[in-house]
Design an enzyme around this catalytic site. Sequence first.
Site, PDB file in Angstrom:
ATOM      1  N   CYS A 135     -15.540 -48.567  36.065  1.00 23.63           N
ATOM      2  CA  CYS A 135     -16.440 -48.444  37.216  1.00 23.63           C
ATOM      3  C   CYS A 135     -15.937 -47.361  38.156  1.00 23.63           C
ATOM      4  CB  CYS A 135     -16.517 -49.796  37.917  1.00 23.63           C
ATOM      5  SG  CYS A 135     -17.195 -49.711  39.567  1.00 23.63           S
ATOM      6  N   GLU A 207     -21.639 -50.005  32.217  1.00 23.26           N
ATOM      7  CA  GLU A 207     -21.960 -48.904  33.145  1.00 23.26           C
ATOM      8  C   GLU A 207     -23.211 -48.158  32.658  1.00 23.26           C
ATOM      9  OE1 GLU A 207     -20.932 -47.723  36.089  1.00 23.26           O
ATOM     10  OE2 GLU A 207     -19.592 -49.405  36.304  1.00 23.26           O
TER      11      GLU A 207
HETATM   12  C1  NSP Z   1     -22.463 -50.109  38.742  1.00 21.10           C
HETATM   13  C2  NSP Z   1     -21.434 -49.338  39.513  1.00 21.10           C
HETATM   14  N1  NSP Z   1     -20.381 -48.829  38.854  1.00 21.10           N
HETATM   15  C3  NSP Z   1     -19.440 -48.126  39.592  1.00 21.10           C
HETATM   16  C4  NSP Z   1     -19.510 -47.933  40.940  1.00 21.10           C
HETATM   17  C5  NSP Z   1     -18.498 -47.167  41.682  1.00 21.10           C
HETATM   18  N2  NSP Z   1     -17.619 -48.015  42.383  1.00 21.10           N
HETATM   19  C6  NSP Z   1     -20.637 -48.480  41.544  1.00 21.10           C
HETATM   20  N3  NSP Z   1     -20.861 -48.343  42.861  1.00 21.10           N
HETATM   21  N4  NSP Z   1     -21.612 -49.176  40.832  1.00 21.10           N
END
Ligand code: NSP
Length: 219
Positions: A135, A207
């Site tokens: 993430c 993701e």
């Molecule tokens: C789904 C998602 N993945 C990653 C990030 C980055 N922290 C986020 N804001 N949202």
Amino acid sequence: MRTTQRLYEAAHPIWEQCHDHPFVRGIGDGSLDLEKFRWFLLQDYLYLFDYARVFAYGVVKARDPGLMRTFSANVDAILGGEMKVHRAYMARLGITEEQVFSVQPALSNLSYTHYMLSCAAAGGPAEIIAAILSCSWSYAEIGTRLAAIPGAADHPFYGEWIRSYAGEDYQKTNDALVELMDTLAESCTEAEYQRLEEIFVNCSRYELGFWEMAWTLER
Ligand SMILES: Cc1ncc(CN)c(N)n1
């Protein structure tokens, strides 16, 4: 080879699909439909509460006070840092926090956060960092790549999003997590490494699913 290099290589084909995803490309060239970004923002705001909870598991599970402080600082960085950018976009789009809480998380969102939380509940600090790293790291890479597109970071609407993930604060926080992953995995066996890779790659798949969820307006 560093653990994070191995993890990166294992997830690389999925990350390339994220970079190529029409949602990500749309942020980069400014063509992304506002309706899709709005849906992403709502879902991502909900997502980040659970993401912060995954770090909070780290506070509970860490035995070392320094590591506890690191996990705690990350909880703070999400709730008070990353989500501040979301709140700024919400204000621009006329969305209140109460309205976000009346939105149902899409199944792709819910499945992702529940997977991370279950890894955190079952594992220790290394599994927790493996669960949050794709993430943090993939957004750091996306931010950097999008910021390299001429004019993208100056876009009147999407520029702020790009600048926040390409910015020094976010990049530094991510770099520290990458380093922490290497430290925590230093003495792990091959079998333990395989578990970290499984978590990291699965989260990378989630993701990609999250971009698709936003692009298709999955309810
Ligand atoms: C789904 C998602 N993945 C990653 C990030 C980055 N922290 C986020 N804001 N949202």
